[in-house]
Design a protein around this motif. Sequence first.
Motif, short mmCIF file in Angstrom:
data_model
loop_
_atom_site.label_atom_id
_atom_site.label_comp_id
_atom_site.label_asym_id
_atom_site.label_seq_id
_atom_site.Cartn_x
_atom_site.Cartn_y
_atom_site.Cartn_z
N ASP A 32 -27.46 0.76 -42.45
CA ASP A 32 -27.87 1.57 -41.30
C ASP A 32 -28.05 0.63 -40.12
O ASP A 32 -28.61 -0.45 -40.26
CB ASP A 32 -29.17 2.33 -41.59
CG ASP A 32 -29.34 3.52 -40.64
OD1 ASP A 32 -29.39 4.66 -41.14
OD2 ASP A 32 -29.39 3.32 -39.40
N HIS A 58 -40.91 16.50 -37.62
CA HIS A 58 -40.02 16.94 -38.69
C HIS A 58 -40.79 17.76 -39.71
O HIS A 58 -41.60 17.24 -40.46
CB HIS A 58 -39.34 15.73 -39.33
CG HIS A 58 -38.14 15.27 -38.56
ND1 HIS A 58 -38.24 14.71 -37.30
CD2 HIS A 58 -36.81 15.34 -38.84
CE1 HIS A 58 -37.03 14.45 -36.85
NE2 HIS A 58 -36.14 14.82 -37.76
N LEU A 59 -40.51 19.06 -39.72
CA LEU A 59 -41.18 19.99 -40.62
C LEU A 59 -40.21 20.36 -41.72
O LEU A 59 -39.11 20.83 -41.42
CB LEU A 59 -41.58 21.28 -39.88
CG LEU A 59 -42.52 21.17 -38.67
CD1 LEU A 59 -43.65 20.20 -38.95
CD2 LEU A 59 -41.82 20.87 -37.38
N TYR A 345 -27.69 20.78 -38.40
CA TYR A 345 -28.33 20.89 -39.71
C TYR A 345 -29.82 20.64 -39.63
O TYR A 345 -30.27 19.69 -38.96
CB TYR A 345 -27.79 19.78 -40.63
CG TYR A 345 -26.50 20.05 -41.36
CD1 TYR A 345 -26.17 21.32 -41.80
CD2 TYR A 345 -25.65 18.99 -41.67
CE1 TYR A 345 -24.99 21.52 -42.51
CE2 TYR A 345 -24.48 19.18 -42.38
CZ TYR A 345 -24.16 20.46 -42.79
OH TYR A 345 -23.01 20.66 -43.49
N MET A 347 -33.07 19.37 -42.13
CA MET A 347 -33.07 18.34 -43.17
C MET A 347 -32.58 18.88 -44.51
O MET A 347 -31.81 18.21 -45.22
CB MET A 347 -34.49 17.77 -43.36
CG MET A 347 -34.96 16.95 -42.19
SD MET A 347 -36.64 16.33 -42.44
CE MET A 347 -37.59 17.78 -42.05
P1 FAD Z 1 -29.53 11.12 -39.44
O1 FAD Z 1 -30.94 11.35 -39.84
O2 FAD Z 1 -29.22 11.07 -37.97
O3 FAD Z 1 -29.03 9.79 -40.14
C1 FAD Z 1 -27.82 9.15 -39.80
C2 FAD Z 1 -28.06 7.66 -39.86
O4 FAD Z 1 -26.81 6.99 -39.71
C3 FAD Z 1 -28.96 7.15 -38.74
O5 FAD Z 1 -30.09 6.48 -39.27
C4 FAD Z 1 -28.06 6.22 -37.94
O6 FAD Z 1 -28.75 5.07 -37.45
C5 FAD Z 1 -27.01 5.84 -38.97
N1 FAD Z 1 -25.74 5.47 -38.35
C6 FAD Z 1 -24.99 6.21 -37.52
N2 FAD Z 1 -23.87 5.54 -37.17
C7 FAD Z 1 -23.92 4.35 -37.80
C8 FAD Z 1 -23.06 3.22 -37.81
N3 FAD Z 1 -21.92 3.21 -37.12
N4 FAD Z 1 -23.43 2.15 -38.57
C9 FAD Z 1 -24.60 2.14 -39.26
N5 FAD Z 1 -25.44 3.20 -39.27
C10 FAD Z 1 -25.11 4.28 -38.55
N6 FAD Z 1 -34.92 19.16 -39.42
C11 FAD Z 1 -35.77 19.95 -40.14
O7 FAD Z 1 -35.43 20.34 -41.26
N7 FAD Z 1 -37.02 20.25 -39.68
C12 FAD Z 1 -37.48 19.82 -38.48
O8 FAD Z 1 -38.62 20.12 -38.08
C13 FAD Z 1 -36.61 19.00 -37.69
N8 FAD Z 1 -37.01 18.56 -36.48
C14 FAD Z 1 -36.18 17.77 -35.75
C15 FAD Z 1 -36.63 17.33 -34.50
C16 FAD Z 1 -35.82 16.51 -33.74
C17 FAD Z 1 -36.30 16.05 -32.40
C18 FAD Z 1 -34.51 16.16 -34.21
C19 FAD Z 1 -33.62 15.29 -33.37
C20 FAD Z 1 -34.05 16.62 -35.43
C21 FAD Z 1 -34.88 17.44 -36.21
N9 FAD Z 1 -34.47 17.91 -37.46
C22 FAD Z 1 -35.32 18.70 -38.21
C23 FAD Z 1 -33.11 17.63 -37.98
C24 FAD Z 1 -33.10 16.40 -38.87
O9 FAD Z 1 -33.42 15.26 -38.14
C25 FAD Z 1 -31.67 16.28 -39.46
O10 FAD Z 1 -31.34 17.43 -40.18
C26 FAD Z 1 -31.49 15.09 -40.38
O11 FAD Z 1 -32.01 13.92 -39.81
C27 FAD Z 1 -30.01 14.91 -40.67
O12 FAD Z 1 -29.82 13.83 -41.54
P2 FAD Z 1 -28.47 12.98 -41.44
O13 FAD Z 1 -28.56 12.00 -42.55
O14 FAD Z 1 -27.31 13.88 -41.34
O15 FAD Z 1 -28.55 12.24 -40.03
#
Ligand code: FAD
Length: 364
Positions: A32, A58-59, A345, A347
Motif C-alpha cells: 500500500d 466509517h459506520l 461501495y 465497506m
Molecule cells: P480503499 O479503502 O480506498 O483502499 C484502497 C487502498 O489502495 C488505499 O489504501 C490506497 O492507498 C491503496 N492504493 C491505491 N493505489 C495504489 C498504488 N498505486 N500503489 C499502492 N497502493 C495503492 N463505507 C461504509 O460502509 N460506511 C461508512 O460509514 C463509510 N463512510 C465513508 C466516509 C468517507 C468520507 C469515505 C471517503 C468513504 C466511506 N465509506 C463508508 C466507504 C469506504 O471507505 C469504502 O467502501 C472502502 O474503503 C472501500 O475499500 P477499498 O479497499 O475498495 O478501497
Amino acid sequence: MTVDTLVVGAGFAGAVIAERLASAGREVLVIDRRDHLAGNAFDHPDSHGVLVHRYGPHLFHTNSDAVFEYLSRFTEWRPYEHRVLASLDGQLYPLPINQRTINQLYGLNLDEAGVERFLAGVREHRSPVLTSEDVVLNAVGRDLCDKFFRGYTRKQWGLELSELSSSVLARIPTRTNRDDRYFTDKRQAMPAEGYTRLFERLLAHPRIRVETGVDFATVRERIGAGLTVFTGRIDEYFGFRLGRLPYRSIRFEHQHLPGVEQFQPAATVNFPNDHDYTRITEFKQITGQRHTGTSIVKEFPTDEGDPYYPVPRSANQELYQRYRELAASETNVVFVGRLAQYRYYNMDQAAAAALKTAAEIVGG
Ligand code: FAD
Ligand code: UDP
C-alpha cells in the motif's frame, strides 16, 4: 523479484482477498502506498488518545450474513446504530426524513397515515426516475428537497442533483414512521477494537507479507507476480490513457476539544445549507470511548486530493466501461474495490466483492 500473488492496496478489498487467497494456500505480498493498513477505514488514537477515523466517519452496516460472519472471525463487535441530525436555520432535524422530521419542521402532529398523505400532496411525480433530483422530488417534493438535499449535494459533489445518477440519492430513504436511524440494515456495529485492529488480524496470516509505503508504480517493473489483485484507481493503472475518471475528494479537518465531554447532540450533524463543510462527526459517540475531552472532524469536499468518491453519472460510467474493456484484456490481473471498479461501495460491499472475486480465483 517474483511473487505468487501481489495485492495492491490494504483496504477492505485488498485485505479480504489477501486473507482468502493465503488461506487457500497462496503466498501473498500486500503493498500500500500509504504508511498504514485499512485503506479509508483506517482509525488510530489521536494525540489526545481519542480513537478517530482519519478519512472521515466509517459506520459498519450490512444485510449480508456472509460478510458479517466472515469479518466476525477477525473482530468482536460493539452494537451501534448511527443517527444523524440536519441543521436548518439553527434547528436540528432527524435525517433521513421521517415522521418526526415532518412534524417538527411544519409544526404538525401527523401519524404514519398522515405523513403518507402529506408526502402524497407534496411529491412531484417523475417518470422515468433517472437523476438524483428525480429521486428526491418523487419522494418528498420541492420544499424538502431544497431544505435538505440541494445545497448539501452541491457542496458534496460540486454538481447539481440533476447531474447525478439516481443511485446517489437513492441511498437516503424517506420514512413515514418514527424510525430515525440512519441505516436499517440488520447488522449495525463497530469493530470493538477499531478497524485497524481488524485489519491487523485479517493480514496476520503466515502466508501474507505486508509492505506499506510502497507504490505499485515503483515496483510494477520489478515484481513478477503470478497474479496481481489491483484495488487502486483503474484509470491510474492504465496511465490515464483514456482520460481521467473524476473523483471527489474531501479535506478532513480534525479537532480535539479538551474538557468538552460531548460536543453535539448526535454523532453526526449535517449542514445542508450553511458553511463550506458538509458535516461534523464526534467520534466518541460512535466508538463509545470515554475521555474527558472529545474529538471531531469537519468534512470539506473538494476536487483536489485523494480520490475518495467515484462520481456516479452516465458520462463517467461510459469512460469506466472503456477502462473495463482494457482490464478484460490484461492477463493475470483482477480489479476489485471502490477505486478499481469505480463504484460507490460501502465497506461491506467492497468486502463482498472481494469475497466473490477470491472464490472465483480459488475455484477456477
Ligand atoms: P480503499 O479503502 O480506498 O483502499 C484502497 C487502498 O489502495 C488505499 O489504501 C490506497 O492507498 C491503496 N492504493 C491505491 N493505489 C495504489 C498504488 N498505486 N500503489 C499502492 N497502493 C495503492 N463505507 C461504509 O460502509 N460506511 C461508512 O460509514 C463509510 N463512510 C465513508 C466516509 C468517507 C468520507 C469515505 C471517503 C468513504 C466511506 N465509506 C463508508 C466507504 C469506504 O471507505 C469504502 O467502501 C472502502 O474503503 C472501500 O475499500 P477499498 O479497499 O475498495 O478501497
Ligand atoms: N445527502 C444530502 N443531504 C444530507 C445527506 C446526504 O443531500 O444531509 C445526499 C448527498 O448528495 C450525499 C448523498 O445524499 O452525497 C449520499 O449520502 P450519504 O450519507 O450516504 O453519503 P456518504 O456517507 O457516502 O458521504
